[in-house]
Scaffold this active site. Structure first.
Site, short mmCIF file in Angstrom:
data_model
loop_
_atom_site.label_atom_id
_atom_site.label_comp_id
_atom_site.label_asym_id
_atom_site.label_seq_id
_atom_site.Cartn_x
_atom_site.Cartn_y
_atom_site.Cartn_z
N TRP A 57 0.82 -1.22 0.00
CA TRP A 57 0.00 0.00 0.00
C TRP A 57 0.85 1.27 0.00
CZ3 TRP A 57 -0.35 -4.08 3.36
CH2 TRP A 57 0.33 -3.95 4.58
N ARG A 58 2.18 1.10 -0.02
CA ARG A 58 3.04 2.28 -0.12
C ARG A 58 3.50 2.51 -1.56
NH1 ARG A 58 6.89 1.88 5.33
NH2 ARG A 58 5.24 2.45 6.81
N GLU A 70 -5.43 0.99 5.75
CA GLU A 70 -5.59 1.52 7.10
C GLU A 70 -6.70 0.80 7.86
OE1 GLU A 70 -3.60 3.23 8.70
OE2 GLU A 70 -2.31 3.96 7.11
N GLN A 75 -5.73 -2.87 14.53
CA GLN A 75 -5.60 -3.98 15.48
C GLN A 75 -5.15 -5.27 14.79
OE1 GLN A 75 -6.54 -3.29 19.12
NE2 GLN A 75 -5.80 -1.56 17.94
N THR A 76 -4.46 -5.13 13.67
CA THR A 76 -4.09 -6.31 12.87
C THR A 76 -2.66 -6.16 12.37
OG1 THR A 76 -6.40 -6.41 12.15
CG2 THR A 76 -4.83 -7.76 10.95
N LEU A 113 -10.09 -12.43 8.82
CA LEU A 113 -9.37 -11.22 9.22
C LEU A 113 -9.89 -10.65 10.54
CD1 LEU A 113 -7.07 -9.42 8.23
CD2 LEU A 113 -8.72 -8.10 6.90
N GLY A 114 -11.17 -10.95 10.87
CA GLY A 114 -11.72 -10.50 12.14
C GLY A 114 -12.28 -9.08 12.10
N TYR A 115 -12.93 -8.71 13.20
CA TYR A 115 -13.58 -7.40 13.28
C TYR A 115 -14.34 -7.10 11.99
CZ TYR A 115 -11.09 -6.27 17.61
OH TYR A 115 -10.61 -6.26 18.89
N TYR A 153 -7.85 8.39 14.14
CA TYR A 153 -6.57 7.87 13.64
C TYR A 153 -6.59 7.74 12.11
CZ TYR A 153 -3.27 4.83 11.61
OH TYR A 153 -2.34 4.35 10.73
N ASP A 171 -2.14 6.62 16.75
CA ASP A 171 -2.48 5.22 17.04
C ASP A 171 -1.61 4.76 18.20
OD1 ASP A 171 -0.01 5.18 15.87
OD2 ASP A 171 -0.33 3.25 14.90
N THR A 344 -11.36 -11.51 22.00
CA THR A 344 -10.75 -10.53 22.88
C THR A 344 -11.44 -10.52 24.25
OG1 THR A 344 -10.15 -9.17 21.00
CG2 THR A 344 -10.16 -8.10 23.15
#
Length: 408
Positions: A57-58, A70, A75-76, A113-115, A153, A171, A344
């Site tokens: 992503w850069r 982002e 949290q990953t 991936l979660g969340y 953030y 962050d 969590t």
DNA sequence: CACTCGTGGAT
DNA sequence: TATCCAAGAGT
């Protein structure tokens, strides 16, 4: 209120470090002056230019790509995100594609991936961009902040990296690095303390290269200024970092502890039909793992201590399934497996039971599926790609497979 | 503000 | 095994 870092005096380090002048007190934190900040930014960005990580992503400053990265990185870990990033971009090449996608496909791409609310919120934001900004990612901070799923953030990160807006991106890395720079005794876990770090970041950020500054913080936080086993003596900022100069790195950041995860108990029903398919259901009514698929999970938290014998355990399961699903499956008396899954804030303890549907029950379930009354489906392993399963369900499949294998 | 919301890796 | 954690946001 006295200085948040009053237990040290930054003035004592002028001339005895890279600090050459004193600055203002910001939200109770005494910081260095403009001459030092100029030198600090030179050292820091020179280091970033020489040592920055090369990440997918850069490769561009496309706000869509920065945005995806982002959100995924919240949290990953970077290593986890790398694979998902390319697949997501391939599945949804443009903001429009994301806005118009089926939710099932979103969840499938995000699977593991979660969340998962992150990706639902991304789609809502993509729809906002289509309707409110003519499909073009907004380039003003105030507009970026209005997008669903983009908090302080992420707004700062996208604004600075994609659009060169001179704002910090606060962050965990930034709070840790700033805490050590100025020995800030403010609990980074407390939302109220966030404004301290926002203000420090705004003071420090390079107005010419805000995106590189913020990404340099990330790289520093993942290399020499890690939470544990930091190597502050190797940091390019060692001569600017008060915690390093005083040997107190491990005292920062100040961080209160999190609550322990609570145990939750379930019985899982692995119910097979004549075709060898297994019944699954969509979690439409739950917030946790919302709209993902699992085998039927029976809540036994109120009774699990009372259920002692195999007959009591299967009896309870049969009664619950009868009430909730209107079927009377014949179960094996003994549980066929056990799965523990740690979230969590929760620990799921799942005891697995196996049964076959009667032809009458199968008709009943198929009728419910046909009526669209409930989100049930029969699934065989070769159809797994059609459903988004959370990791806990993948563990259940694995445990069932172990049982099935040893049974033959 | 406190709590919710996933996962996999490190120690 | 237990704990902490990794580029947080929504409610």
């Amino acid at each position: 209120m006295t200085a948040v870092n009053q237990d040290i005096d930054i003035a004592a380090f002028v001339g005895k470090s890279a600090i050459v002048d004193l600055g203002p007190e910001i939200e109770g934190v005494k910081v260095w002056g403009p001459e030092t900040n100029k030198a600090f930014l030179k050292v820091f960005l020179d280091w970033y230019d020489a040592e920055s990580r090369r990440l997918p992503w850069r490769e561009s400053k496309d706000p869509y790509r920065i945005w995806i990265s982002e959100i995924m990185l919240q949290q990953t870990r970077v290593q986890t995100v790398i694979g998902y990033f390319a697949r997501f971009l391939a599945a949804f090449p443009t903001i429009k594609d994301l806005a118009e996608a089926e939710e099932d496909q979103l969840l499938k791409v995000w699977e593991g991936l979660g969340y998962y609310s992150r990706v639902r919120n991304m789609q809502t934001a993509a729809q906002q961009i289509m309707t409110d900004y003519d499909g073009v990612f907004p380039d003003q901070l105030a507009d970026i902040k209005k997008l669903k799923g983009i908090g302080p953030y992420t707004a700062g990160a996208i604004a600075s990296i994609a659009f060169g807006i001179p704002v910090p991106a606060i962050d965990g890395n930034a709070m840790r690095v700033f805490s050590r720079l100025f020995m800030i005794n403010a609990d980074i876990q407390k939302p109220a303390n966030r404004k301290i770090f926002e203000a420090i970041g705004q003071y420090l950020v390079d107005p010419e290269r805000p995106g590189d500054f913020n990404q340099a913080i990330m790289d520093l936080g993942s290399s020499y200024e890690t939470p544990k086993q930091a190597m502050p003596e190797l940091s390019p900022l060692r001569d600017f970092t008060l915690a390093t100069l005083t040997g107190t790195t491990d005292d920062y950041p100040v961080k209160s502890k999190k609550a322990k995860a609570k145990p939750v108990y379930y019985q899982a029903l692995i119910l097979k039909n004549a075709k060898g398919q297994v019944l699954i259901e969509k979690r439409t009514q739950h917030k946790l793992l919302k709209n993902m698929w699992t085998v039927p999970l029976i809540d036994v938290n109120e009774v699990h201590e009372a259920l002692q014998t195999p007959d009591e355990m299967t009896g309870y399961l049969v009664a619950e399934v009868s009430e909730n699903y209107g079927i009377q499956p014949v179960l094996m008396k003994k549980e066929i497996g056990y799965v523990k899954h740690i979230f969590t804030h929760l620990i799921w303890h799942i005891h697995l039971y196996y049964g076959q549907v009667t032809s009458q029950d199968e008709k009943h379930i198929n009728q419910m599926i046909a009526d669209g009354q409930a989100d049930y489906a029969w699934v065989a392993p070769h159809q797994f790609e059609q459903f988004a399963f959370p990791t806990v369900q993948m563990k259940i499949w694995s445990a069932y497979q172990d049982y099935d294998k040893q049974d033959k």
